[in-house]
Design an enzyme around this catalytic site. Structure first.
Site, PDB file in Angstrom:
ATOM      1  CB  THR A  73      86.794 -36.419  46.378  1.00 34.35           C
ATOM      2  OG1 THR A  73      85.862 -37.020  47.284  1.00 34.35           O
ATOM      3  CG2 THR A  73      86.843 -37.252  45.101  1.00 34.35           C
ATOM      4  CG  ASP A  88      86.641 -40.273  48.747  1.00 35.56           C
ATOM      5  OD1 ASP A  88      86.372 -41.448  49.076  1.00 35.56           O
ATOM      6  OD2 ASP A  88      85.898 -39.590  47.990  1.00 35.56           O
TER       7      ASP A  88
END
Length: 214
Positions: free
Chosen positions: A19, A86
């Site tokens: 992320t 992500d």
């Protein structure tokens, strides 16, 4: 040489930094960011406390959420600019295979197999690898309440499952980056190198392994 991507997905085990890398590259490339909505899964904290009891509802909640995002990502206007995510949809089954019993997995697969055929396909998948010691340290540093119960043995299981999955992955070009000894969040040179490999290096074949030089 500038690689022209529409959709890049970043993957890896819990705590590897997928992320963070997605956010950093999104900012640098003026891209659209799509993040996994794990905080909205009401079963996740319960799962880490009682893995066997809450595995199935946790998995089905993630499957529904991820599929909803996939449908939004396939809208005609989404890929007018680079999109960075992500996660990839297929990774959902890594967790299912690891955590569900045979009957639960059979029911899960009957739904997953329909959904995966109409999910968004990345132009490039970046798999971030790391050793378990580094993963444990990253998780400790970010100190999320529900992650405090994650065991080293579970992370090792998960890491082995991810490595097996991506060893056989061939649906999109794949770049593998070992992050055990690097820090692309705090060290801008490491981030520069990763960005260079993604966007300025030609893709040859399906798998690329790039280790950050000292």
């Amino acid at each position: 040489m500038e690689n022209q991507f529409e959709f890049i997905a970043i993957e890896g085990v819990i705590g590897v930094g997928k992320t963070s890398l997605a956010k950093l590259l999104t900012k640098r490339r003026d891209a659209r960011l799509v993040l996994e909505e794990f905080d909205e899964n009401p079963f996740l904290p319960k799962f880490y406390n009682d893995r066997e009891r809450y595995a199935f509802p946790t998995q089905m909640s993630f499957l529904a959420s991820r599929f909803k995002q996939q449908q939004q990502m396939l809208s005609k206007d989404l890929f007018q600019q680079l999109t960075i995510s992500d996660y990839i949809f297929e990774k959902d089954r890594i967790f299912a295979r690891l955590n569900l019993d045979d009957d639960e997995l059979a029911l899960y697969d009957s739904i997953f197999n329909i959904m995966t055929g109409i999910s968004a396909k990345p132009d490039l998948v970046i798999y971030l690898q790391s050793n378990v010691d580094r993963l444990m340290e990253n998780i400790r540093q970010r100190d999320r309440d529900y992650e405090r119960h994650i065991s080293r043995s579970y992370l090792q299981e998960l890491s082995d499952a991810y490595n097996h999955f991506f060893h056989h992955y061939n649906k999109s070009p794949l770049m593998i980056i070992n992050t055990s000894e690097i820090d692309f969040v705090s060290n801008e040179k490491h981030l520069d190198y990763i960005e260079e490999q993604i966007f300025n290096e030609p893709i040859r074949g399906n798998t690329h392994i790039h280790i950050i030089p000292d």
